[in-house]
Write an enzyme that holds these catalytic residues in place. Structure first.
Site, PDB file in Angstrom:
ATOM      1  N   LYS A 115      -3.562  -1.875  14.527  1.00  0.00           N
ATOM      2  CA  LYS A 115      -2.795  -3.029  14.049  1.00  0.00           C
ATOM      3  C   LYS A 115      -3.515  -4.343  14.326  1.00  0.00           C
ATOM      4  CE  LYS A 115       1.639  -1.007  13.237  1.00  0.00           C
ATOM      5  NZ  LYS A 115       3.074  -1.026  13.289  1.00  0.00           N
ATOM      6  N   LYS A 197      -3.010   7.649   7.495  1.00  0.00           N
ATOM      7  CA  LYS A 197      -1.554   7.860   7.500  1.00  0.00           C
ATOM      8  C   LYS A 197      -0.868   7.040   6.397  1.00  0.00           C
ATOM      9  CE  LYS A 197       1.340   5.756  10.296  1.00  0.00           C
ATOM     10  NZ  LYS A 197       2.399   5.301  11.203  1.00  0.00           N
ATOM     11  N   LYS A 200       4.387   2.228   5.814  1.00  0.00           N
ATOM     12  CA  LYS A 200       5.249   1.361   4.992  1.00  0.00           C
ATOM     13  C   LYS A 200       4.640  -0.021   4.784  1.00  0.00           C
ATOM     14  CE  LYS A 200       8.718   1.487   8.416  1.00  0.00           C
ATOM     15  NZ  LYS A 200       8.106   1.248   9.728  1.00  0.00           N
TER      16      LYS A 200
HETATM   17  N1  AQP Z   1       3.014   9.032   7.539  1.00  0.00           N
HETATM   18  C1  AQP Z   1       3.852   9.498   8.441  1.00  0.00           C
HETATM   19  N2  AQP Z   1       4.012  10.830   8.612  1.00  0.00           N
HETATM   20  C2  AQP Z   1       4.904  11.313   9.527  1.00  0.00           C
HETATM   21  N3  AQP Z   1       5.682  10.514  10.304  1.00  0.00           N
HETATM   22  C3  AQP Z   1       5.555   9.183  10.158  1.00  0.00           C
HETATM   23  N4  AQP Z   1       6.157   8.134  10.751  1.00  0.00           N
HETATM   24  C4  AQP Z   1       5.675   6.976  10.248  1.00  0.00           C
HETATM   25  N5  AQP Z   1       4.759   7.249   9.300  1.00  0.00           N
HETATM   26  C5  AQP Z   1       4.644   8.614   9.232  1.00  0.00           C
HETATM   27  C6  AQP Z   1       7.193   8.253  11.758  1.00  0.00           C
HETATM   28  O1  AQP Z   1       8.283   7.451  11.352  1.00  0.00           O
HETATM   29  C7  AQP Z   1       8.946   6.947  12.530  1.00  0.00           C
HETATM   30  C8  AQP Z   1       9.208   5.498  12.391  1.00  0.00           C
HETATM   31  O2  AQP Z   1       7.990   4.795  12.388  1.00  0.00           O
HETATM   32  P1  AQP Z   1       7.997   3.267  12.779  1.00  0.00           P
HETATM   33  O3  AQP Z   1       8.761   2.509  11.792  1.00  0.00           O
HETATM   34  O4  AQP Z   1       8.433   3.090  14.169  1.00  0.00           O
HETATM   35  O5  AQP Z   1       6.514   2.803  12.751  1.00  0.00           O
HETATM   36  P2  AQP Z   1       5.183   3.473  12.374  1.00  0.00           P
HETATM   37  O6  AQP Z   1       4.985   4.773  13.053  1.00  0.00           O
HETATM   38  O7  AQP Z   1       4.124   2.441  12.641  1.00  0.00           O
HETATM   39  O8  AQP Z   1       5.434   3.710  10.815  1.00  0.00           O
HETATM   40  P3  AQP Z   1       4.762   3.019   9.612  1.00  0.00           P
HETATM   41  O9  AQP Z   1       5.437   3.513   8.382  1.00  0.00           O
HETATM   42  O10 AQP Z   1       3.270   3.207   9.682  1.00  0.00           O
HETATM   43  O11 AQP Z   1       5.150   1.485   9.817  1.00  0.00           O
HETATM   44  P4  AQP Z   1       4.244   0.206   9.850  1.00  0.00           P
HETATM   45  O12 AQP Z   1       3.443   0.251   8.588  1.00  0.00           O
HETATM   46  O13 AQP Z   1       5.191  -0.949   9.925  1.00  0.00           O
HETATM   47  O14 AQP Z   1       3.379   0.314  11.061  1.00  0.00           O
HETATM   48  C9  AQP Z   1       8.063   7.309  13.726  1.00  0.00           C
HETATM   49  O15 AQP Z   1       8.630   8.433  14.362  1.00  0.00           O
HETATM   50  C10 AQP Z   1       6.753   7.663  13.099  1.00  0.00           C
HETATM   51  O16 AQP Z   1       6.046   8.599  13.869  1.00  0.00           O
END
Ligand code: AQP
Length: 331
Positions: A115, A197, A200
């Site tokens: 990040k 990965k 969002k």
């Molecule tokens: N691609 C993924 N595959 C499986 N699990 C995923 N998670 C996120 N992306 C995947 C799981 O979703 C939960 C919530 O995630 P979060 O919102 O706390 O943040 P994150 O892991 O950083 O998810 P994002 O989508 O990548 O958000 P941004 O882009 O804002 O950083 C967690 O349990 C995560 O493991």
């Protein structure tokens, strides 16, 4: 433990529209625990501001994330659904745990490195101490089980280390949590870059399938998904694009990899991509319908948030009173 039941806690950041990665890796697993566990599912808005958010968007997404929890099958009567910033003990314990988390530990976190690289203009202290706040979220409810995707494993291990460290200094205070990682769907990859990965906050909209995308958009995105120059639908480390699509197809159809390989034997990628798009869109259709119904009733969502926060605060206060006493704060 909460009363006579084991406790589950998890959260999702309202930092963007939720993806099928968030759905398959995390939210879809949440309802498995609703009957036998005391469950706390939180919209973690304090975490979301570690990356700059547009205020009106953050507010809107907070409602939407709660509505999506419910649309994905989380009944507000069986699960404590709430917003992190509505329970101030998260921030309070977060600060305290900052003081029990080492600089070296935080420096090793791969999410911080990723990040920071993506947000070079805003490498703030909150981004760095994010895992200590996440430890606070979990430990506040004496959580036994944390359902997450594999990307959160490192943070979860840190939460365990912090809990054990605190318990060792002050005697048993926190339950040491275990992760629950659904190995079938623990990491859904980007459609544009299948070794990264699906996230969002990815600016490339075609790389990401959102839970609320229309059927046409979902099919279009899968049709454009990056694969390889071969034509065989086969699960293999050498074929990350196709393997990712197979994982998604398996999650929505319940078919095994062998069955999928047989189904598309000799049929090429075009047919396969269309089938994945249709299975995904059809699988998400009930969630989208239920979401439309729930999001239209803001008053109901606010009532759910309010009672969820009251319930969560009851347990959070119990843990905080113990923590404050052990540390030596005057009550
Ligand atoms: N691609 C993924 N595959 C499986 N699990 C995923 N998670 C996120 N992306 C995947 C799981 O979703 C939960 C919530 O995630 P979060 O919102 O706390 O943040 P994150 O892991 O950083 O998810 P994002 O989508 O990548 O958000 P941004 O882009 O804002 O950083 C967690 O349990 C995560 O493991």
């Amino acid at each position: 433990m909460t009363g006579d039941k084991k406790t589950v806690f998890s959260g999702v950041q309202p930092s963007g529209n939720l993806t099928i990665g968030n759905y398959l890796g995390a939210i879809k697993n949440f309802s498995k625990f609703s009957e036998e566990y005391k469950t706390f599912y939180c919209v973690v808005d304090l975490h979301a501001i570690t990356v700059r958010q547009v205020p009106a968007e953050l507010r809107k997404r907070t409602y939407e994330t709660l509505a999506l929890y419910m649309a994905c099958g989380l009944d507000e009567k069986k699960n404590t659904l709430f917003v992190q910033s509505h329970v101030p003990q998260h921030a309070e314990l977060g600060w305290i745990l900052d003081c029990y988390t080492m600089f070296g530990e935080l420096s090793r976190m791969t999410q911080f490195k990723d990040k920071s690289a993506k947000n070079a203009q805003n490498i703030n202290a909150g981004l760095f101490t994010y895992p200590a706040l996440m430890a606070a979220d979990i430990l506040l409810y004496q959580t036994d089980v944390v359902p997450v995707g594999i990307d959160q494993k490192q943070h979860l291990e840190l939460a365990r280390d912090v809990a054990m460290r605190f318990n060792q200094i002050y005697s048993d205070t926190f339950t040491v949590p275990e992760g629950y990682i659904n190995t079938d769907t623990m990491k859904i990859m980007s459609l544009a870059e299948p070794t990264a990965k699906m996230s969002k906050s990815d600016p490339n909209q075609n790389a990401v399938v959102y839970i609320l995308d229309s059927k046409d958009d979902i099919i279009r995105k899968f049709k454009r998904a990056v694969t390889d120059s071969d034509t065989t639908v086969k699960y293999s480390d050498e074929k990350p694009g196709i393997s990712n699509l197979m994982t998604i197809y398996r999650a929505f159809t319940g078919k095994t990899y062998e069955e999928i390989e047989r189904e598309f034997d000799g049929r090429g990628y075009g047919d396969f991509k269309l089938a994945v798009g249709e299975a995904c869109a059809d699988g998400l259709a009930p969630v989208r319908d239920e979401f439309s119904r729930l999001i239209a009733d803001k008053a109901h969502l606010e009532a759910v948030m309010k009672s969820g926060a009251e319930e969560a605060a009851y347990y959070a206060r119990k843990t905080m009173s113990k923590v404050r006493r052990k540390i030596g704060f005057v009550n």
